[in-house]
Scaffold this active site. Structure first.
Site, PDB file in Angstrom:
ATOM      1  CG  HIS A 131      10.566  42.765  14.549  1.00 27.43           C
ATOM      2  ND1 HIS A 131      10.838  42.181  13.329  1.00 27.43           N
ATOM      3  CD2 HIS A 131      11.651  42.519  15.327  1.00 27.43           C
ATOM      4  CE1 HIS A 131      12.034  41.605  13.378  1.00 27.43           C
ATOM      5  NE2 HIS A 131      12.556  41.802  14.569  1.00 27.43           N
ATOM      6  CG  ASP A 208       4.896  40.075  15.957  1.00 29.60           C
ATOM      7  OD1 ASP A 208       5.199  39.079  16.640  1.00 29.60           O
ATOM      8  OD2 ASP A 208       5.734  40.800  15.393  1.00 29.60           O
ATOM      9  CD  GLN A 211      10.332  39.632  21.751  1.00 32.38           C
ATOM     10  OE1 GLN A 211      10.525  39.085  22.837  1.00 32.38           O
ATOM     11  NE2 GLN A 211      11.241  39.629  20.795  1.00 32.38           N
ATOM     12  CE  LYS A 234      11.720  36.615  18.292  1.00 32.17           C
ATOM     13  NZ  LYS A 234      13.020  37.269  18.313  1.00 32.17           N
ATOM     14  CB  CYS A 372      14.265  44.366  13.630  1.00 30.96           C
ATOM     15  SG  CYS A 372      15.674  43.356  13.175  1.00 30.96           S
TER      16      CYS A 372
HETATM   17  N1  7TS Z   1       8.127  40.196  15.834  1.00 29.84           N
HETATM   18  C1  7TS Z   1       8.685  40.591  16.974  1.00 29.84           C
HETATM   19  C2  7TS Z   1       7.892  41.417  17.938  1.00 29.84           C
HETATM   20  C3  7TS Z   1      10.010  40.240  17.240  1.00 29.84           C
HETATM   21  O1  7TS Z   1      10.559  40.630  18.390  1.00 29.84           O
HETATM   22  C4  7TS Z   1      10.731  39.455  16.308  1.00 29.84           C
HETATM   23  C5  7TS Z   1      12.184  39.112  16.511  1.00 29.84           C
HETATM   24  C6  7TS Z   1      10.075  39.042  15.160  1.00 29.84           C
HETATM   25  C7  7TS Z   1       8.780  39.442  14.954  1.00 29.84           C
HETATM   26  C8  7TS Z   1      10.727  38.169  14.163  1.00 29.84           C
HETATM   27  O2  7TS Z   1      10.863  36.887  14.659  1.00 29.84           O
HETATM   28  P1  7TS Z   1      11.647  35.771  13.852  1.00 29.84           P
HETATM   29  O3  7TS Z   1      11.722  34.629  14.796  1.00 29.84           O
HETATM   30  O4  7TS Z   1      10.847  35.465  12.639  1.00 29.84           O
HETATM   31  O5  7TS Z   1      12.989  36.343  13.515  1.00 29.84           O
HETATM   32  N2  7TS Z   1      12.860  39.972  17.389  1.00 29.84           N
HETATM   33  C9  7TS Z   1      14.191  40.048  17.565  1.00 29.84           C
HETATM   34  C10 7TS Z   1      14.765  40.912  18.502  1.00 29.84           C
HETATM   35  O6  7TS Z   1      14.140  41.644  19.220  1.00 29.84           O
HETATM   36  N3  7TS Z   1      16.096  40.780  18.438  1.00 29.84           N
HETATM   37  O7  7TS Z   1      16.392  39.871  17.514  1.00 29.84           O
HETATM   38  C11 7TS Z   1      15.208  39.401  16.968  1.00 29.84           C
END
Ligand code: 7TS
Length: 414
Positions: A131, A208, A211, A234, A372
């Site tokens: 990401h 990370d 997910q 999430k 992303c």
């Molecule tokens: N890493 C992964 C693998 C992600 O899927 C996401 C967000 C992030 C980091 C960032 O997370 P945040 O909570 O700091 O924003 N992924 C997504 C997505 O797949 N669609 O919208 C956000």
């Protein structure tokens, strides 16, 4: 609260759905079919109620007041930290740092570890399926320090090239940063194996977990990682709260990330000394209600059972892929054997955005675009994908609705 039916590993999806008020909504005249949990999951009533109760009955700033209410808020905040430590099997709650989310957790490590340990000529290894939040912070710190970013390639199925990784690790690598589960492909990476390979060479590993954490049991000690990042929103918790787990040996050597209140031991204009872990990395008033909501989300997930959630979603994933695969012009992006939570696809002769818009008209919420992960889109030669992603509340019927709607949308667009 829900629990799997006694003696089985099956979820009672109907009961789970009843806990998520938003799932009662209609969209464009259809029952909402929410298939975008990878972007952000929906929230069960116990999470909403815990946060509401906190603000109505217990709110004050933490770690500051001598009065009862502040003590109550502090106790709830620190109870959330203990719950997180238990949830990910961190050896100590001092290794659990509250941040805004995965993005901030990774920026913290890049900024702090990077300033302390990265020099000209050093290398940071990431993968092709990261990401942007596990790419850009490393680019920023590399630009500041003169270090270099190396990228591990992937196969056409979306599987990491472990031989290429092994070769790269023989370079002047200071850190490996890799996603546990890809948000676009669903690939589950072999984190333990990667950590073992890196540790043989004395290299720390950041995973990370954004997910992974909603979909499967996560044990940071079994994974062997040095850092693990994830977001509350999430995993059925609120937005604005997330966690960085870090091994004490690294966190103690790393300089503070933000300066301000709470993170200090003693301040004078000549010299300031830092508070102990984890407070050294928690400057300012934290999202206290967020931690309370996160705690409730952890309790909720545990009441359903992480193994049961993983089994339910694995079955849904298999069924969804099976339903979508035969659709004319279908190209599934991400077909790794080890896969979780995500079905990404493109349909020949259609644009993902148009497919997503038509699905919305039929009450189905999916994400379209590059998710992303632009380098990954370049790797597969597509502008974006349509992505259906799963949560514990999704059903086989919803995937049947998705497949029918995709077929209809594709026919309209071609
Ligand atoms: N890493 C992964 C693998 C992600 O899927 C996401 C967000 C992030 C980091 C960032 O997370 P945040 O909570 O700091 O924003 N992924 C997504 C997505 O797949 N669609 O919208 C956000």
């Amino acid at each position: 609260m829900n629990a799997p039916a006694a003696g089985t590993n099956k979820l009672d999806v109907a009961r789970i759905r009843a806990d998520f008020p938003i799932l009662e909504r209609e969209m464009n005249g259809y029952p909402l079919c929410f298939l975008d949990s990878a972007a952000s999951s929906q929230k069960p009533a116990p999470v909403l109620e815990a946060m509401d109760r906190y603000y109505r009955q217990h709110h004050a700033n933490v770690h500051r007041g001598v009065y009862q209410l502040s003590q109550e808020a502090t106790d709830m905040f620190e109870a959330a930290r203990r719950a997180v430590a238990r949830f990910i099997n961190a050896p100590s709650e001092q290794e659990v740092i509250f941040v805004r989310g995965t993005t901030e957790a990774i920026n913290l490590v890049a900024g702090s570890f990077g300033r302390a340990f990265l020099r000209e000529g050093d290398e940071v290894v990431i993968t092709w399926m990261e990401h942007h939040s596990n790419i850009v912070p490393w680019q920023l710190i590399c630009a500041q320090t003169g270090a270099r970013l190396r990228v591990v390639p992937i196969s056409d199925e979306g599987v990491l090239d472990m031989e290429a990784l092994a070769r790269m690790l023989d370079g002047p690598v200071r850190l490996v940063a890799v996603t546990h589960v890809s948000n676009t492909l669903g690939t589950i990476n072999p984190i333990r194996q990667i950590a073992d390979m890196a540790h043989e060479r004395g290299i720390p590993v950041l995973a990370d977990g954004a997910q992974a954490i909603p979909h499967m049991p996560v044990d940071v000690q079994a994974l062997g990682v040095d850092f693990y990042a994830f977001s509350g929103h999430k995993m059925y918790g609120p937005t604005g709260i997330g966690v960085l787990y870090g091994k004490r040996e690294w966190l103690e050597q790393m300089p503070p990330y933000h300066g301000g209140g709470e993170m200090i031991e003693r301040v004078t204009f000549e010299k300031t000394t830092w508070n102990e872990l984890p407070f050294k990395f928690e400057a300012g008033t934290p999202d206290i209600a967020g931690t309370v909501g996160l705690h409730a989300a952890i309790d909720y997930i545990e009441s359903v059972g992480r193994e049961a959630i993983a089994a339910h979603e694995a079955e849904l994933l298999r069924y969804g892929m099976e339903l979508l695969a035969p659709i004319e012009g279908m190209r599934l992006i991400g077909t790794a054997p080890q896969k979780a939570g995500v079905i990404s696809f493109v349909i020949e002769g259609t644009h993902p955005y148009d497919v997503g818009t038509l699905l919305d008209k039929m009450g189905i919420a999916v994400r379209t675009g590059h998710h992303c992960t632009e380098p990954l889109m370049d790797r597969f030669g597509v502008p974006g994908t349509v992505r259906a992603s799963l949560g514990m509340y999704n059903t086989r019927e919803e995937l049947e609705r998705l497949a029918k709607a995709v077929e209809k949308a594709a026919a309209m667009l071609r």
